[in-house]
Design a protein around this motif. Structure first.
Motif, PDB file in Angstrom:
ATOM      1  N   LEU A 135     -29.418   7.814 -17.244  1.00  0.00           N
ATOM      2  CA  LEU A 135     -30.743   8.389 -17.061  1.00  0.00           C
ATOM      3  C   LEU A 135     -31.198   9.188 -18.263  1.00  0.00           C
ATOM      4  O   LEU A 135     -32.384   9.320 -18.514  1.00  0.00           O
ATOM      5  CB  LEU A 135     -30.739   9.324 -15.847  1.00  0.00           C
ATOM      6  CG  LEU A 135     -30.497   8.607 -14.542  1.00  0.00           C
ATOM      7  CD1 LEU A 135     -30.307   9.614 -13.445  1.00  0.00           C
ATOM      8  CD2 LEU A 135     -31.647   7.697 -14.217  1.00  0.00           C
ATOM      9  N   ALA A 136     -30.254   9.784 -18.990  1.00  0.00           N
ATOM     10  CA  ALA A 136     -30.653  10.603 -20.132  1.00  0.00           C
ATOM     11  C   ALA A 136     -29.468  10.711 -21.059  1.00  0.00           C
ATOM     12  O   ALA A 136     -28.328  10.536 -20.662  1.00  0.00           O
ATOM     13  CB  ALA A 136     -31.095  11.985 -19.678  1.00  0.00           C
ATOM     14  N   ARG A 138     -28.272  12.919 -24.986  1.00  0.00           N
ATOM     15  CA  ARG A 138     -28.597  14.101 -25.753  1.00  0.00           C
ATOM     16  C   ARG A 138     -29.880  13.903 -26.546  1.00  0.00           C
ATOM     17  O   ARG A 138     -30.678  14.819 -26.695  1.00  0.00           O
ATOM     18  CB  ARG A 138     -27.444  14.410 -26.695  1.00  0.00           C
ATOM     19  CG  ARG A 138     -27.648  15.726 -27.316  1.00  0.00           C
ATOM     20  CD  ARG A 138     -26.657  16.058 -28.349  1.00  0.00           C
ATOM     21  NE  ARG A 138     -27.169  17.247 -29.007  1.00  0.00           N
ATOM     22  CZ  ARG A 138     -26.780  17.657 -30.173  1.00  0.00           C
ATOM     23  NH1 ARG A 138     -25.879  16.984 -30.819  1.00  0.00           N
ATOM     24  NH2 ARG A 138     -27.307  18.727 -30.674  1.00  0.00           N
ATOM     25  N   ARG A 141     -34.422  11.643 -23.320  1.00  0.00           N
ATOM     26  CA  ARG A 141     -34.439  11.896 -21.879  1.00  0.00           C
ATOM     27  C   ARG A 141     -35.259  10.816 -21.211  1.00  0.00           C
ATOM     28  O   ARG A 141     -35.941  10.031 -21.869  1.00  0.00           O
ATOM     29  CB  ARG A 141     -35.066  13.268 -21.593  1.00  0.00           C
ATOM     30  CG  ARG A 141     -34.418  14.383 -22.347  1.00  0.00           C
ATOM     31  CD  ARG A 141     -32.981  14.594 -21.910  1.00  0.00           C
ATOM     32  NE  ARG A 141     -32.184  15.195 -22.945  1.00  0.00           N
ATOM     33  CZ  ARG A 141     -32.085  16.509 -23.159  1.00  0.00           C
ATOM     34  NH1 ARG A 141     -32.757  17.337 -22.385  1.00  0.00           N
ATOM     35  NH2 ARG A 141     -31.331  16.964 -24.145  1.00  0.00           N
TER      36      ARG A 141
END
Lengths: 203, 199
Positions: A135-136, A138, A141
């Motif tokens: 989903l995300a 670093r 996002r």
């Protein structure tokens, strides 16, 4: 086909030609235990003391007999050929019969033990998988990246038993679909007429 | 024929064959057998003596006992895997030829342990290198061979992870300067906020 044995081998077995039937049977049993589990020096010392011969001779006798059995099983020689080969070594009639019995009884077992010794490639053992959605991360996002994580468990049999290894792989769904279609094509190749013709001839 | 407890696929041939073996023992004994198999699936170990006693009346040989345990494990774990409710499981097993009392007994045991079984299966799902524990230490460096007055704090982190072999563990030791550590902490807090939003 007749077995061709080296001079050393014939010398090792010459000691057995002069022994009587029960001794040869005992040695045959020892030779098969050797194949299954390995040698036991104490048994050799006991036998040597009973027969009043040096331990080296007992050991050579057992090893020679074991080699005779494995070579015969390896080439799948017929009973007639086996009897002729053993006759050439100088064994008496009843010894030949008892050796033949030993060979016929244990031929298949010896072949299955021998076939286990030669597997060098790692073989498939088990496959575990999971399906995730990233989903995300670093840097980015609000993503939606599906991923399949696979753990391939392999076993490889070697001299000291079998070792397990595992390989972790990750793939996205389109690569996975491509992998599945390639593997299904490989399975379908068994059913083509060429493959069927070859299998018929091997049978 | 498609069965839900097999994941909408055909039932394997060996399961079909062993269902008739299952019908040979009484339904009470089968319920006790299910309890043993469930204990094994939940990781509590199986008592083979009890299993032997339960199947002794029907005069099962060792091959039959192994087959019974295998088919019960398959049915129960497969039903938990595909999240089948107990009425559907009961009707599908009856379609396969299991008598009604046996099917009801099996499904009652399944329903009791359904959630525990799914939790156990969730735990044993594939995970790469699970984190076991974290320990930390903060040091203050006074001086070093390069510079006489350093006067800087330093964080040491020790991470214990499970290795690829079951039962092995790997240790990673990292030392981090304060600025990098602040960055790490902020990023991890953002990841935690995102995880909490999903819960």
């Amino acid at each position: 086909m007749l077995l061709v044995l080296s001079e050393d081998h014939k010398e090792h077995l010459s000691f057995l030609t002069k022994a009587d039937g029960s001794v040869v049977e005992e040695f045959g049993r020892l030779a098969l235990e050797f194949l299954r589990k390995g040698t036991n020096p104490k048994i050799y010392e006991g036998a040597a003391r009973k027969l009043c011969v040096p331990v080296g001779m007992v050991q050579h006798g057992v090893e020679g007999l074991m080699f005779l059995m494995t070579e015969s099983s390896k080439h799948m020689i017929s009973e007639v050929d086996f009897m002729d080969s053993v006759l050439a070594l100088g064994f008496g009639e009843e010894l030949i019969q008892s050796l033949l019995q030993l060979y016929v009884q244990h031929k298949h077992q010896i072949r299955s033990i021998l076939s286990q010794l030669l597997c060098n490639q790692p073989a498939y053992h088990n496959l575990e998988w999971r399906l995730d959605v990233q989903l995300a991360s670093r840097s980015v996002r609000h993503q939606m990246v599906p991923m399949v994580t696979i753990r391939l468990l392999l076993t490889r049999s070697s001299d000291v038993g079998s070792t397990q290894s595992c390989m972790d792989l990750q793939t996205d769904p389109s690569s996975l679909l491509h992998m599945i279609s390639t593997l299904e094509a490989a399975l379908a190749a068994v059913k083509t007429s060429d493959a069927r013709r070859i299998l018929r001839n091997i049978k | 024929m498609r069965f839900r407890f097999c994941g909408d696929l055909d039932c394997p041939d060996w399961v079909l064959a062993e269902i008739s073996t299952l019908a040979k023992i009484s339904s009470v004994k089968m319920k006790l057998l299910c309890a043993q198999v469930l204990k094994d699936l939940l990781g509590e170990g199986i008592d083979y003596d009890k299993v032997g006693k339960l199947t002794a009346d029907a005069k099962f040989e060792s091959g039959d006992i192994k087959a019974t345990v295998a088919v019960l494990s398959f049915i129960l774990s497969s039903a938990a895997k595909h999240d089948v409710d107990s009425e559907s499981l009961s009707s599908e097993l009856q379609q396969l030829g299991l008598p009604k009392e046996h099917a009801t007994g099996l499904c009652k045991s399944y329903e009791d342990k359904h959630c525990a079984l799914q939790d156990k299966l969730r735990d044993t799902s594939l995970r790469l290198r699970r984190l076991d524990s974290v320990s930390w230490r903060v040091d203050y460096t006074l001086s070093s061979s390069e510079l006489r007055e350093v006067n800087e704090p330093l964080v040491h982190l020790k991470l214990q992870t499970q290795g690829t072999e079951p039962g092995s563990s790997d240790t990673t030791v990292v030392s981090i300067s304060p600025d990098k550590f602040r960055v790490l902490l902020t990023e991890l807090k953002q990841a935690q906020a995102m995880m909490n939003a999903l819960q």
